[in-house]
Scaffold this motif. Sequence first.
Motif, mmCIF file in Angstrom:
data_model
loop_
_atom_site.group_PDB
_atom_site.id
_atom_site.type_symbol
_atom_site.label_atom_id
_atom_site.label_comp_id
_atom_site.label_asym_id
_atom_site.label_seq_id
_atom_site.Cartn_x
_atom_site.Cartn_y
_atom_site.Cartn_z
ATOM 1 N N VAL A 96 3.519 71.008 -7.235
ATOM 2 C CA VAL A 96 2.180 71.215 -6.783
ATOM 3 C C VAL A 96 2.896 70.489 -5.278
ATOM 4 O O VAL A 96 2.520 70.724 -4.326
ATOM 5 C CB VAL A 96 1.418 70.218 -7.031
ATOM 6 C CG1 VAL A 96 0.069 69.925 -6.312
ATOM 7 C CG2 VAL A 96 1.009 70.864 -8.695
ATOM 8 N N LYS B 272 -5.255 70.095 -5.714
ATOM 9 C CA LYS B 272 -4.219 70.421 -6.248
ATOM 10 C C LYS B 272 -3.935 69.012 -7.131
ATOM 11 O O LYS B 272 -3.564 68.870 -7.961
ATOM 12 C CB LYS B 272 -3.393 71.296 -5.708
ATOM 13 C CG LYS B 272 -3.879 72.658 -5.518
ATOM 14 C CD LYS B 272 -1.969 73.702 -4.828
ATOM 15 C CE LYS B 272 -2.325 74.308 -4.635
ATOM 16 N NZ LYS B 272 -2.150 75.150 -5.843
ATOM 17 N N ARG C 170 4.525 74.331 -11.515
ATOM 18 C CA ARG C 170 4.010 74.945 -10.343
ATOM 19 C C ARG C 170 2.643 74.614 -10.180
ATOM 20 O O ARG C 170 1.546 73.876 -9.112
ATOM 21 C CB ARG C 170 4.094 76.026 -10.168
ATOM 22 C CG ARG C 170 5.405 76.885 -10.042
ATOM 23 C CD ARG C 170 5.338 78.019 -9.480
ATOM 24 N NE ARG C 170 4.975 79.258 -10.397
ATOM 25 C CZ ARG C 170 4.549 79.664 -12.131
ATOM 26 N NH1 ARG C 170 6.290 79.809 -11.541
ATOM 27 N NH2 ARG C 170 4.206 80.358 -11.832
ATOM 28 N N GLN C 171 2.378 73.962 -11.504
ATOM 29 C CA GLN C 171 0.130 74.057 -11.228
ATOM 30 C C GLN C 171 -0.302 72.707 -11.458
ATOM 31 O O GLN C 171 -1.130 72.315 -11.432
ATOM 32 C CB GLN C 171 -0.233 74.977 -12.288
ATOM 33 C CG GLN C 171 0.514 76.698 -12.154
ATOM 34 C CD GLN C 171 -0.947 77.268 -13.032
ATOM 35 O OE1 GLN C 171 -1.034 76.782 -13.904
ATOM 36 N NE2 GLN C 171 -0.599 78.803 -12.826
ATOM 37 N N GLN D 162 -5.878 66.460 -9.391
ATOM 38 C CA GLN D 162 -6.814 67.454 -10.336
ATOM 39 C C GLN D 162 -6.945 66.128 -11.679
ATOM 40 O O GLN D 162 -5.340 65.670 -11.389
ATOM 41 C CB GLN D 162 -6.132 69.042 -10.642
ATOM 42 C CG GLN D 162 -5.894 70.095 -9.771
ATOM 43 C CD GLN D 162 -7.334 70.125 -9.685
ATOM 44 O OE1 GLN D 162 -8.283 70.408 -10.886
ATOM 45 N NE2 GLN D 162 -8.155 70.896 -8.758
ATOM 46 N N VAL E 230 -2.653 73.071 -19.338
ATOM 47 C CA VAL E 230 -1.248 74.293 -19.386
ATOM 48 C C VAL E 230 -0.407 73.713 -20.797
ATOM 49 O O VAL E 230 0.828 74.418 -20.534
ATOM 50 C CB VAL E 230 0.004 73.695 -18.551
ATOM 51 C CG1 VAL E 230 -1.026 73.372 -16.695
ATOM 52 C CG2 VAL E 230 -0.048 72.284 -17.995
ATOM 53 N N THR F 123 5.597 77.461 -15.228
ATOM 54 C CA THR F 123 4.325 77.288 -14.362
ATOM 55 C C THR F 123 3.908 76.271 -14.954
ATOM 56 O O THR F 123 3.021 75.875 -13.862
ATOM 57 C CB THR F 123 3.753 77.992 -15.781
ATOM 58 O OG1 THR F 123 3.968 79.096 -16.238
ATOM 59 C CG2 THR F 123 1.538 78.525 -14.928
#
Length: 695
Positions: free
Chosen positions: A498, A527, A558-559, A530, A548, A555
């Motif tokens: 991120v 971001k 990235r998040q 979070q 997640v 994934t």
Amino acid sequence: MTKIRKISEVMDSDNATQIGEIPVQKMSESVYVGMCHKIGTPQQVAFRRDIGDIWELLKNQSDGGRLMSSGSRREGFRLHGSDIDNMYWLTNYRVIWDFSHSEYYNIHRQTLILCDNSESPAGFTLLWLPLERAAQIVLSSCVRMNGGLYLSSSKYRDKFNTCTAITPDSRVHGPCSSGTHGSIEYDHAYCFVSDFWPPSAASWINRCHSWPPPHVANDIVRNGCHFVAIGHKLGNQEDKEWRISFSLAEYKLVCSMNHTQFLTYGMLKLFLKEIINNGLRDEDKLLCSYHMKTAVFWAIQQNTLPHWCPQNLLVGFWVCFKLLLKWVYEGISPNFFIPENNMFLSKIHGQAQTSLFRRLYGLYEKGIALLLHSLSIRSSIIDVLCNPRLTVCTDEHTLISEAEFDVELFAEIFSTNSLHTSDLQHCMKSLHTVEQLIGSPLSQYQVVSLHKNTATILQCTAFILHNMYTNTGVNKQVYIADKLSRHMLKLASKFGYVSDMLYIAMYYYKTLRYREALSVIEMTKVKLAQPYLMYEDHVDIVRYTEAVGGQSLSTKMRQAVAGNIKLDNEICYISELLPEQQSSRQNGLLALYIPPHVLLHMLEFLSSRHVDTMRAQTALDELQVLVHHDQGLYIRDVLRDISWEILGICQQITGNIQAALYSYQQSLRQCPFHRIQIATTERIQDLHFSTSHFY
């Protein structure tokens, strides 16, 4: 005096693997679980090795040399004190055992070195240059002997260690250049390679009936061996001899162990450190980790224990300990590949041998209870002793939560994401390697590691391109480079953490696109705020799992994962940090590491100054609160030097001289992790000069 039984009786006895009435199987299971927490579960060990594979593949882009990571960290250990071991060799040199091997090489491209072990102890050899054609650093390490030119191990070691010292505190340690980089110790060995298996180790091939499996044994033999620059201490030509190194073979053997065997090896390392060598001076430590590894190899190959499983962990440890005891009693520790090479010959003999044996025998008489003296092992034994009815589950999926697993995984990826690609050609080679790897069979850990490394390569390439073409004055070139750089940075943000979006913000600021920079900063700020975000070992396990959990590692990265921003000291990212990069580089460091929240506030402050002064002041206030009051949540202790420095830079830009002076002084008081003191001192001097000039 304690009566010592015959060593044959010791080797035959198996009744010492019991404490009280607790079955050895249950105690072994408890210790197995404890060692999984201490040393790692099978999956943790697997991703450490897999990530190391990707690092090594991407690191070896130079045509002139190759690097191979070795030692306990490469094997999958992360015990306190584990250092980084690397072996380097020049690719245009090959060692051969016989002149007939020369037919496999183009002698116009590769210099051949011939082994001469006719007068050397087992496991050692002289290296002869028959054609006397080599690079200057090799020729200057040679000596005339018996009418020929021989490579002197001591000269080669000293020359390479002098020329390639990584840090100012580098020193010669055995065949290696040793030192400290940050908080981690390293050993770098400069060596030569042979594509052929040593004839003196031919007997090893014939011993491989039960272990290792045939495909592993064949792979080991196919990959030959190395030669490290150190001779036998009792030989007549210690300064000229080279030791045959089986580091690559040993790594492949460790990887072929099952997890119980690997944990046995780890327990022996802990046993050595926390019991045998505890309290001893370095010069009094006669046994080393290599002896422990060798004992495990022999115990597995000789099929001493038919079933290596969690229920037999303590029995396996006891088998290896008895083998060590036998070796010390006899004064012979046979090298696993060349048994004629007695590894005890130079150290363990006479009074030292007798004294060591009595100490080890005293431990042997305690039985498996001796492990109660190990800080790392005893709690697992005590748990069962205090609660005999304790149910122990050895299923690795119950030993560590998904979030805890991911914390270590992403930390491992970040720590090995150390490619320093400040050369455009190197970047292109790395991207070509990435392209080749995409189509190859990779584990899930290798895939996510490759993604992060690809992001780093793209980021470096983007800034290198921009710096190359900015001052050319050719508008078309500048336009094309700018378009490519922006595309690569946006692509990198889809592969990496991120926090990697901050590279885009840096680029926009560097190219005077202040509003675009602020737009990216705003998205990144959301971001990073979070509640499920993972930053190093800080994570809300429940929220992370809800957000997640169960998704692919790519994934998750990235998040939900943030990392420190690495600035390669050879690349200019923003001019405000150039003095710090130069100071760090002068002191032997390759990069700056900036906490993402610190860099975010800095970039917001710098960009807002040109479009919104009130927002700039707010960003500076937030940066000041963060640096002054953070308790390790967003700024690790080792990163406080650069964090205070950045606060001072921003304060100096606003003209707040006293606040900037205080921040710079605070930077100097922190752990000098980045070695930026030269830059900090110069900034303080500039402040004093500007203040006195003003008055």
